[in-house]
Design a protein around this motif. Structure first.
Motif, PDB file in Angstrom:
ATOM      1  N   VAL A  99       0.869  -1.181   0.000  1.00 29.60           N
ATOM      2  CA  VAL A  99       0.000   0.000   0.000  1.00 29.60           C
ATOM      3  C   VAL A  99       0.901   1.224   0.000  1.00 29.60           C
ATOM      4  CG1 VAL A  99      -1.794   1.277   1.218  1.00 29.60           C
ATOM      5  CG2 VAL A  99      -1.788  -1.229   1.286  1.00 29.60           C
ATOM      6  N   PHE A 100       0.705   2.109  -0.991  1.00 29.65           N
ATOM      7  CA  PHE A 100       1.545   3.300  -1.122  1.00 29.65           C
ATOM      8  C   PHE A 100       0.684   4.557  -1.095  1.00 29.65           C
ATOM      9  CE2 PHE A 100       3.724  -0.013  -3.658  1.00 29.65           C
ATOM     10  CZ  PHE A 100       4.937  -0.062  -2.999  1.00 29.65           C
ATOM     11  N   TYR A 120       7.894   4.619  -5.905  1.00 27.58           N
ATOM     12  CA  TYR A 120       7.193   3.762  -4.949  1.00 27.58           C
ATOM     13  C   TYR A 120       7.795   2.373  -5.064  1.00 27.58           C
ATOM     14  CZ  TYR A 120       4.041   7.659  -5.684  1.00 27.58           C
ATOM     15  OH  TYR A 120       3.523   8.919  -5.809  1.00 27.58           O
ATOM     16  N   PHE A 121       8.310   1.862  -3.960  1.00 27.35           N
ATOM     17  CA  PHE A 121       8.980   0.574  -4.076  1.00 27.35           C
ATOM     18  C   PHE A 121       8.782  -0.282  -2.829  1.00 27.35           C
ATOM     19  CE2 PHE A 121      12.009   3.627  -2.439  1.00 27.35           C
ATOM     20  CZ  PHE A 121      12.795   2.951  -1.516  1.00 27.35           C
ATOM     21  N   GLY A 122       8.795  -1.593  -3.056  1.00 32.67           N
ATOM     22  CA  GLY A 122       8.722  -2.560  -1.975  1.00 32.67           C
ATOM     23  C   GLY A 122       9.963  -3.437  -2.008  1.00 32.67           C
ATOM     24  N   ASP A 181       7.686   1.310  -8.948  1.00 32.80           N
ATOM     25  CA  ASP A 181       6.908   2.122  -9.880  1.00 32.80           C
ATOM     26  C   ASP A 181       7.270   3.577  -9.583  1.00 32.80           C
ATOM     27  OD1 ASP A 181       5.170   2.821 -11.854  1.00 32.80           O
ATOM     28  OD2 ASP A 181       3.342   2.222 -10.798  1.00 32.80           O
ATOM     29  N   TYR A 182       6.914   4.467 -10.451  1.00 30.86           N
ATOM     30  CA  TYR A 182       7.254   5.868 -10.205  1.00 30.86           C
ATOM     31  C   TYR A 182       6.321   6.781 -10.985  1.00 30.86           C
ATOM     32  CZ  TYR A 182       9.576   5.793 -14.787  1.00 30.86           C
ATOM     33  OH  TYR A 182       9.836   5.679 -16.133  1.00 30.86           O
ATOM     34  N   VAL A 183       6.267   8.040 -10.566  1.00 29.91           N
ATOM     35  CA  VAL A 183       5.555   9.073 -11.318  1.00 29.91           C
ATOM     36  C   VAL A 183       6.508  10.248 -11.522  1.00 29.91           C
ATOM     37  CG1 VAL A 183       3.284   8.393 -10.445  1.00 29.91           C
ATOM     38  CG2 VAL A 183       4.564  10.202  -9.267  1.00 29.91           C
TER      39      VAL A 183
END
Length: 540
Positions: A67-68, A348-350, A458-460
């Motif tokens: 969850v991000f 965003y990373f796990g 993932d990224y923005v």
């Protein structure tokens, strides 16, 4: 411009024919806060959200068991949240104490659990040293004594003068809507006396000789889109805001706070429509004024209401959704020359936990690069990508393990970058910068062996802010909070051009940041109450 009457549609269950109606564009924290307030004032309120879930910049993403939070993660002044959750239908409490001293969470706890975070931030310098910023003056003095003993006396003077700015700028003027020049001019002499109109960075330089301390006591405006080299020193009050009320986290992430606000809004009878992007704000000329009549959705459907409020981007609200002929103050020319805040690359990373290499990070981490002033000038002025970067690294699973699968961490790291006035091709530069940032976190042992431990990434880029969040030039925080865009000179919460059109959120007064957009909602609610003859505190 005039528009034909829309086809009647069934009214929601909460509808009462004698109540005024309101449409709010956007379900960010500002829009939800205002929706709760308008319901409490007796309006029938509908929030129109373009996306599939609420939150706006506080959108929450779920992927691969993680969850991000995609936006704000720092919660301060929890009293503002408690006040919202305490509101009742037809009991607006607009004149309640602005910053109540009561630490009760009686109403908040029904909707979301807030926990304090210490330290507020761990600030890492490029030489490997760090500073735990926790608002405790004694602990702060001890750390200054270790890192910059020459600045101990300066810190005491900074506390005195920043405290005076906090008293005047936040406690006394925090809810002042600067809707006319006279209101601002009344405040200017006091702010001049407090030296609050010089730039924040030069203000800190008066008290601190050591570059590390200059950075510690000026970096925070970056979290609301402001360049420490150019924002006014009134933002020194942020130190006291955090020192006074602490930094908090919503268990489940900021998305849990958003869900609690949606629950409260709907309990009060409010309605949210998702997938309801607004194409145009409908206006009609009445006498010499243009008056908001409702909105047209992207699919062509129309909604009528007594008032329209935009929680969207200030520039695009006017540029895209208000007829150019209806705009005299918020003209194309004004918007063209209004500096927009910086943008962000957010990764965003796990990753898997490694018991052999336990994390030494904290919940909130500021990792400063080798350059401070030069990097800021490149981001805000030259609008180029530098050879290095600074970042805010958020690791919420240190507090809230349920945001990741067992034995894993969820994290995001936020890198300030120029907005899209730069012309940077993010399809090319985005992946390159992501690789550099992840490599730096691994190679510098912030997260040892990160590349091999990654299970999700993932990224923005600024394109996300421009395309998905509909922010002009991909800005991440609205108009840049420079002196020339502060107080009366910042966009007004009551439209100067269109009667019964209002703004709320980061683009309006007082500015960006979670507490500010909640304060913005109370400001806007007060203006609406004035315009419709509602008693300022009908709870009494």
């Amino acid at each position: 411009m005039s528009t034909p009457a829309p086809t009647p549609r069934p009214e929601p269950e909460h509808f009462h024919p004698r109540r005024k109606t309101a449409l709010i564009i956007g379900s960010g924290i500002g829009g939800l806060s205002l929706g709760i307030r308008l319901q409490s004032l007796g309006f029938n309120t509908t929030i129109l959200e373009r996306l599939d879930v609420p939150g706006g910049r506080a959108y929450q993403r779920r992927a691969g068991g993680y969850v991000f939070d995609m936006g704000p993660t720092v919660i301060t002044v929890p009293q503002l949240i408690e006040e919202l959750f305490a509101l009742q239908r037809d009991h607006g409490r607009l004149s309640a104490p602005d910053f109540p001293p009561d630490e009760s969470r009686e109403h908040t706890e029904k909707y979301v659990k807030l926990v304090p975070i210490l330290p507020f931030y761990r600030i890492y310098f490029d030489d490997g040293t760090f500073f735990d910023y926790d608002g405790d003056p004694q602990h702060t003095r001890e750390q200054i004594g270790e890192l910059a003993p020459e600045d101990l006396s300066g810190y005491d003077l900074f506390l005195r003068d920043a405290g005076a700015i906090f008293q005047r700028g936040f406690l006394e003027l925090g809810y002042t809507h600067f809707g006319d020049l006279g209101t601002m001019l009344k405040a200017v002499p006091d702010l001049m006396k407090l030296d609050a109109v010089r730039t924040l960075f030069s203000f800190t330089q008066k008290y601190f000789q050591n570059p590390k301390m200059q950075q510690v006591f000026s970096f925070e405006t970056l979290l609301i889109g402001g360049n420490p080299l150019s924002v006014p020193a009134i933002y020194a009050m942020i130190h006291f805001v955090e020192k006074t009320w602490g930094v908090h986290y919503a268990m489940g992430g900021t998305g849990a706070l958003v869900r609690g606000m949606v629950q409260k809004f709907e309990e009060l009878g409010g309605v949210i429509e998702y997938g309801a992007g607004v194409e145009q704000i409908l206006t009609a000329k009445e006498g010499r004024r243009q008056v908001a009549q409702g909105v047209r959705l992207e699919g062509g459907d129309e909604r009528r209401a007594d008032i329209v409020v935009s929680n969207g981007d200030w520039a695009n609200t006017y540029l895209k959704r208000v007829d150019k002929k209806a705009r005299r103050i918020n003209s194309d020319t004004r918007i063209k020359f209004a500096p927009q805040s910086m943008s962000l690359l957010v990764i965003y990373f796990g990753f898997r936990d490694d018991p052999a290499n336990p994390l030494t990070l904290r919940h909130h981490n500021i990792i400063l690069g080798p350059r401070y002033e030069a990097l800021l000038r490149e981001i805000f002025g030259k609008k180029v990508l530098g050879r290095d970067f600074s970042q805010y690294l958020h690791v919420p699973t240190l507090t809230d393990p349920e945001l990741a699968p067992a034995g894993h961490h969820a994290a995001y790291t936020l890198v300030p970058v120029p907005n899209n006035a730069s012309g940077i091709d993010w399809a090319v530069q985005g992946p390159r910068l992501v690789d550099r940032v992840i490599g730096m976190l691994d190679d510098r042992d912030y997260i040892p062996n990160l590349r091999n431990r990654l299970t999700h990434i993932d990224y923005v880029t600024p394109d996300y802010f421009e395309d998905t969040l509909d922010s002009h030039l991909g800005n991440a925080f609205g108009p840049e909070p420079v002196l020339a865009q502060s107080a009366f000179l910042r966009p007004h919460n009551r439209s100067e051009d269109v009667t019964h059109l209002y703004l709320v959120g980061a683009g309006a007064q007082p500015g960006a940041g979670t507490p500010s957009v909640m304060m913005s909602a109370k400001m806007t609610a007060r203006l609406i109450a004035q315009d419709f003859g509602i008693h300022p505190d009908i709870a009494d």
